[in-house]
Design a protein around this motif. Sequence first.
Motif, PDB file in Angstrom:
ATOM      1  N   PHE A 184     -10.130  23.735  17.492  1.00 15.59           N
ATOM      2  CA  PHE A 184     -10.243  22.948  18.807  1.00 15.59           C
ATOM      3  C   PHE A 184      -9.344  23.623  19.894  1.00 15.59           C
ATOM      4  CE2 PHE A 184     -11.769  19.648  15.920  1.00 15.59           C
ATOM      5  CZ  PHE A 184     -12.721  18.889  16.703  1.00 15.59           C
ATOM      6  N   TYR A 195     -15.842  20.227  19.445  1.00 15.04           N
ATOM      7  CA  TYR A 195     -16.185  18.998  18.040  1.00 15.04           C
ATOM      8  C   TYR A 195     -17.500  19.637  17.648  1.00 15.04           C
ATOM      9  CZ  TYR A 195     -16.718  15.006  15.662  1.00 15.04           C
ATOM     10  OH  TYR A 195     -16.774  13.876  14.928  1.00 15.04           O
ATOM     11  N   CYS A 217     -13.308  12.769  22.793  1.00 12.68           N
ATOM     12  CA  CYS A 217     -12.358  13.722  22.235  1.00 12.68           C
ATOM     13  C   CYS A 217     -11.193  14.284  22.958  1.00 12.68           C
ATOM     14  CB  CYS A 217     -13.462  14.702  21.554  1.00 12.68           C
ATOM     15  SG  CYS A 217     -12.231  15.999  20.696  1.00 12.68           S
ATOM     16  N   LEU A 218     -10.141  14.474  22.555  1.00 11.30           N
ATOM     17  CA  LEU A 218      -8.968  14.959  23.366  1.00 11.30           C
ATOM     18  C   LEU A 218      -8.871  16.351  22.905  1.00 11.30           C
ATOM     19  CD1 LEU A 218      -6.454  11.931  22.679  1.00 11.30           C
ATOM     20  CD2 LEU A 218      -8.151  12.199  24.622  1.00 11.30           C
ATOM     21  N   THR A 219      -9.662  16.984  21.856  1.00  4.12           N
ATOM     22  CA  THR A 219      -9.472  18.491  21.524  1.00  4.12           C
ATOM     23  C   THR A 219      -8.115  18.548  21.061  1.00  4.12           C
ATOM     24  OG1 THR A 219      -9.139  19.515  23.537  1.00  4.12           O
ATOM     25  CG2 THR A 219     -11.597  19.080  22.953  1.00  4.12           C
ATOM     26  N   CYS A 220      -7.433  17.562  20.537  1.00  7.22           N
ATOM     27  CA  CYS A 220      -5.893  17.716  20.144  1.00  7.22           C
ATOM     28  C   CYS A 220      -5.829  18.739  18.868  1.00  7.22           C
ATOM     29  CB  CYS A 220      -5.246  16.417  19.960  1.00  7.22           C
ATOM     30  SG  CYS A 220      -5.950  15.410  18.507  1.00  7.22           S
ATOM     31  N   GLY A 221      -6.789  18.739  18.093  1.00  8.78           N
ATOM     32  CA  GLY A 221      -6.862  19.523  16.723  1.00  8.78           C
ATOM     33  C   GLY A 221      -6.186  18.465  15.636  1.00  8.78           C
ATOM     34  N   ASN A 222      -5.800  17.282  15.595  1.00  4.59           N
ATOM     35  CA  ASN A 222      -5.199  16.565  14.682  1.00  4.59           C
ATOM     36  C   ASN A 222      -6.239  16.659  13.412  1.00  4.59           C
ATOM     37  OD1 ASN A 222      -2.874  15.948  15.820  1.00  4.59           O
ATOM     38  ND2 ASN A 222      -3.189  13.692  15.753  1.00  4.59           N
ATOM     39  N   CYS A 223      -7.592  16.505  13.876  1.00  7.16           N
ATOM     40  CA  CYS A 223      -8.538  16.542  12.548  1.00  7.16           C
ATOM     41  C   CYS A 223      -8.297  17.809  11.684  1.00  7.16           C
ATOM     42  CB  CYS A 223      -9.754  16.174  13.013  1.00  7.16           C
ATOM     43  SG  CYS A 223     -10.348  16.971  14.414  1.00  7.16           S
ATOM     44  N   CYS A 244      -6.788  10.695  13.853  1.00  4.68           N
ATOM     45  CA  CYS A 244      -7.328  10.887  15.230  1.00  4.68           C
ATOM     46  C   CYS A 244      -6.818   9.876  16.263  1.00  4.68           C
ATOM     47  CB  CYS A 244      -8.826  10.858  15.471  1.00  4.68           C
ATOM     48  SG  CYS A 244      -9.655  10.736  16.894  1.00  4.68           S
TER      49      CYS A 244
END
Length: 387
Positions: A307, A327, A268-274, A357
């Motif tokens: 995130f 996550y 997980c990139l912790t980008c927050g897209n999800c 994602c």
Amino acid sequence: MTQTSSQVCVLGTDGVDRLIRLLADGGRTVIGPTARDGAIVLAPLSGGADLPYGWGVELEAGHYRLRRREDGAAFAHSAGPQSWKAFLHPQREREWSADRTADGGIVVVPDEPPPVAYAFLGVRPCDLRAIAVQDRVLDGGRFADSRYARRRRAAFLVAVECTEPGATCFCVSMDAGPAAGPGYDLALTEVVDAHGHRFLARAGSLEGESVLARLPRREADVSTQQAAQRAVEAAADRMGRTMPAVDLRDLMAETLEADRWNDVAGRCLTCGNCTMVCPTCFCTSAEEVTDLTGEHTERWRRWESCFDLEFSHLSAGPVRSSGLSRYRQWATHKLGTWHDQFDTSGCVGCGRCIVWCPVGIDITEEAHALERERHAPPAPHSLGDHP
Ligand code: SF4
Ligand code: SF4
């Protein structure tokens, strides 16, 4: 009870065009799917020609492509990158502004967005459920949001049942589709076969019934009704993904220390897209913007993601500083503790978080892995181990 033709009937493509124009003529802003910028997006519609006739989508984890369809269907595509929350619970909204007065005081002016009566055309059953989930959060409980409530109560919803699930869909596992549940004003089921291109339409409210009565329509014939039912049943059998058939709330509660969280945290990139694409995520934060003179300031509310490192910032720093904890927080809230807070799942199985994602993390795959780990026998002791 016999249903009249203003409760269930058949529309042609001209009837759907008329529906859009009728709703717009009645002062509504009609929003629905259209093909633009390589995706099916939700945008204002002025007529049936704006719908994505002949476009489908190809979905996989971290993958989205438009593709042409031979059959010319308008709604044979699953959930796109946006959801209806973009309109009911906008990404960014000014709450108030304040100006310093000549005598050194401050005047605060609350921002009242102009009233808007939306008509949403093409609400997939999973998204219909997602709107109901957001209603629980934003229009019913301790955290009710008056702006959301105004927009939501004025909205007219035209659901379109799902006949073409994507490879990342799992609404059946979440009991959220592919047939439309309650909450719509009108529900359409698109049928394209040797008998033509048509829509079985049924009303779910008095307003829906009155709209249907003003459209060019014909009686619902047995062949169209059977074809519509078969198409929805076939969609249920073609879901691209499933969740483990277990109590997901228990699964989350019993696997908080599972190794799998380390594994997903490594990807997980912790980008927050999800969280941005999820139709039920509702968190916001506030930011104040002051101009260079210091005479004028504004408070804006914007979507926030769990995130984001700042999301859990308390006096000593972020409570969830690791990717693992962020996550895990997101997944266990969606599938587990949402039930405790709102008496419903926070996931409707739309599959957006899987598609958007950037590294293709799949919430269904993670849940299956947790379920396998929950039942895995304990690792055997090596010869050197002592009890
Ligand atoms: S799961 Fe995927 S989309 Fe969500 S934060 Fe991690 S990398 Fe981003
Ligand atoms: S968690 Fe993923 S699949 Fe579930 S509702 Fe949100 S975006 Fe859709």
